[in-house]
Design an enzyme around this catalytic site. Structure first.
Site, PDB file in Angstrom:
ATOM      1  N   ARG A  63      29.273  72.711  95.474  1.00 12.02           N
ATOM      2  CA  ARG A  63      28.805  71.594  94.628  1.00 12.02           C
ATOM      3  C   ARG A  63      27.545  70.958  95.191  1.00 12.02           C
ATOM      4  O   ARG A  63      26.743  70.391  94.443  1.00 12.02           O
ATOM      5  CB  ARG A  63      29.927  70.562  94.458  1.00 12.02           C
ATOM      6  N   GLU A 100      41.685  70.136 107.952  1.00 16.59           N
ATOM      7  CA  GLU A 100      42.958  69.440 108.194  1.00 16.59           C
ATOM      8  C   GLU A 100      43.959  70.412 108.829  1.00 16.59           C
ATOM      9  O   GLU A 100      44.646  70.088 109.783  1.00 16.59           O
ATOM     10  CB  GLU A 100      43.483  68.890 106.867  1.00 16.59           C
TER      11      GLU A 100
HETATM   12  P1  AMP Z   1      34.905  67.033 104.675  1.00 15.92           P
HETATM   13  O1  AMP Z   1      34.454  68.146 105.569  1.00 15.92           O
HETATM   14  O2  AMP Z   1      36.322  66.609 104.885  1.00 15.92           O
HETATM   15  O3  AMP Z   1      33.945  65.848 104.711  1.00 15.92           O
HETATM   16  O4  AMP Z   1      34.910  67.590 103.195  1.00 15.92           O
HETATM   17  C1  AMP Z   1      33.756  67.654 102.508  1.00 15.92           C
HETATM   18  C2  AMP Z   1      33.728  68.807 101.530  1.00 15.92           C
HETATM   19  O5  AMP Z   1      34.981  69.008 100.872  1.00 15.92           O
HETATM   20  C3  AMP Z   1      32.722  68.514 100.490  1.00 15.92           C
HETATM   21  O6  AMP Z   1      31.979  69.694 100.289  1.00 15.92           O
HETATM   22  C4  AMP Z   1      33.520  68.112  99.269  1.00 15.92           C
HETATM   23  O7  AMP Z   1      33.020  68.766  98.150  1.00 15.92           O
HETATM   24  C5  AMP Z   1      34.944  68.552  99.537  1.00 15.92           C
HETATM   25  N1  AMP Z   1      35.930  67.477  99.427  1.00 15.92           N
HETATM   26  C6  AMP Z   1      36.689  66.975 100.429  1.00 15.92           C
HETATM   27  N2  AMP Z   1      37.537  66.047 100.012  1.00 15.92           N
HETATM   28  C7  AMP Z   1      37.318  65.917  98.696  1.00 15.92           C
HETATM   29  C8  AMP Z   1      37.881  65.084  97.666  1.00 15.92           C
HETATM   30  N3  AMP Z   1      38.858  64.202  97.917  1.00 15.92           N
HETATM   31  N4  AMP Z   1      37.394  65.214  96.415  1.00 15.92           N
HETATM   32  C9  AMP Z   1      36.426  66.092  96.148  1.00 15.92           C
HETATM   33  N5  AMP Z   1      35.855  66.904  97.066  1.00 15.92           N
HETATM   34  C10 AMP Z   1      36.296  66.821  98.331  1.00 15.92           C
END
Ligand code: AMP
Length: 175
Positions: A63, A100
Site C-alpha cells: 500500500r 508480532e
Molecule cells: P508495523 O511494522 O507494525 O508498523 O506495521 C506496518 C505495516 O503493516 C504497514 O505496511 C501497514 O500497512 C500494515 N499494518 C499494520 N497494522 C495495521 C492495521 N491495524 N491496519 C492496517 N494496516 C496495518
C-alpha cells in the site's frame, strides 16, 4: 503526531478482527477511491515535508507504493520500491525485522539509492514501527539520509515512533 482530521478519518474504514482475531484493521481503500480526498491526502503529505529537499521517495510494499508514487511525482523525486524478500530481480540489500509472531524480510535494490541522497519513506500505516524502522535501516545501509517518514495514519498506542528512533515522522491523522 497527527491530529484528528474529520475529512480523512471518515474515509478510513475500521475492520475488527482482520486479518486475524484481535487486530483492528484500518482500510484506506475508501480514501483512495475518493477523487477529492486522495488528491488532498497526497497534497497534505507533500506539504508536511515542504521544508526538506528530497531526492528519492521510498514506498513500502504494497500500500505504500500507492501513496509514495504520487508523492514522488509531486516532488519531482525518484520512486524506489522496498519489497518483501524475493520480489526484486537484481542485487539487493536485505533487513530482517520482528513481527508480532516471527520475522519478515524486506529488500531494496543496491543501486536504488546513492550515498548522501535525501530520502523520504512513505507508507499507509505506522503501527508497531518494525516495517518503517527496517526500511530506514535499508536506506541508511546504502548511504542514504532519511529526511523523514510520512504516513496516512498512525496507531499511536502501538509505539511505532519509539521504534523509528530520532528520525522525523509526519502522519496525517492518528488513532
Ligand atoms: P508495523 O511494522 O507494525 O508498523 O506495521 C506496518 C505495516 O503493516 C504497514 O505496511 C501497514 O500497512 C500494515 N499494518 C499494520 N497494522 C495495521 C492495521 N491495524 N491496519 C492496517 N494496516 C496495518
Amino acid at each position: 503526531m497527527g491530529e484528528a482530521v474529520p475529512w480523512l478519518d471518515d474515509l478510513i474504514r475500521v475492520i475488527p478482527d482482520y486479518p486475524s482475531a484481535g487486530i483492528v484493521f484500518r482500510d484506506i481503500t475508501p480514501l483512495l477511491g475518493s477523487p477529492a480526498a486522495f488528491g488532498r491526502a497526497i497534497d497534505d503529505l507533500v506539504a508536511r515535508f515542504h521544508d526538506v529537499p528530497v531526492d528519492r521517495v521510498v514506498g513500502i510494499e504494497s500500500r505504500g507504493f500507492i501513496l509514495a508514487a504520487p508523492v514522488a511525482y509531486r516532488l519531482r523525486a525518484g520512486f524506489v520500491p522496498v519489497r518483501k524478500a524475493g520480489k526484486l530481480p537484481w542485487a539487493v540489500a536485505r533487513e530482517e525485522y520482528a513481527l508480532e509472531y516471527g520475522t519478515d524480510k524486506l529488500e531494496i535494490h543496491r543501486d536504488a539509492i546513492h550515498p548522501d541522497e535525501r530520502v523520504l519513506i512513505v507508507d499507509d500505516v505506522l503501527a508497531t514501527g518494525g516495517t518503517a524502522a527496517a526500511t530506514a535501516r535499508l536506506v541508511e545501509t546504502l548511504g542514504g539520509q532519511v529526511v523523514g517518514l510520512g504516513f496516512m495514519l498512525e496507531l499511536a498506542d502501538l509505539g511505532g515512533r519509539a521504534k523509528v528512533g530520532e528520525r522525523r515522522i509526519e502522519s496525517l491523522t492518528s488513532f
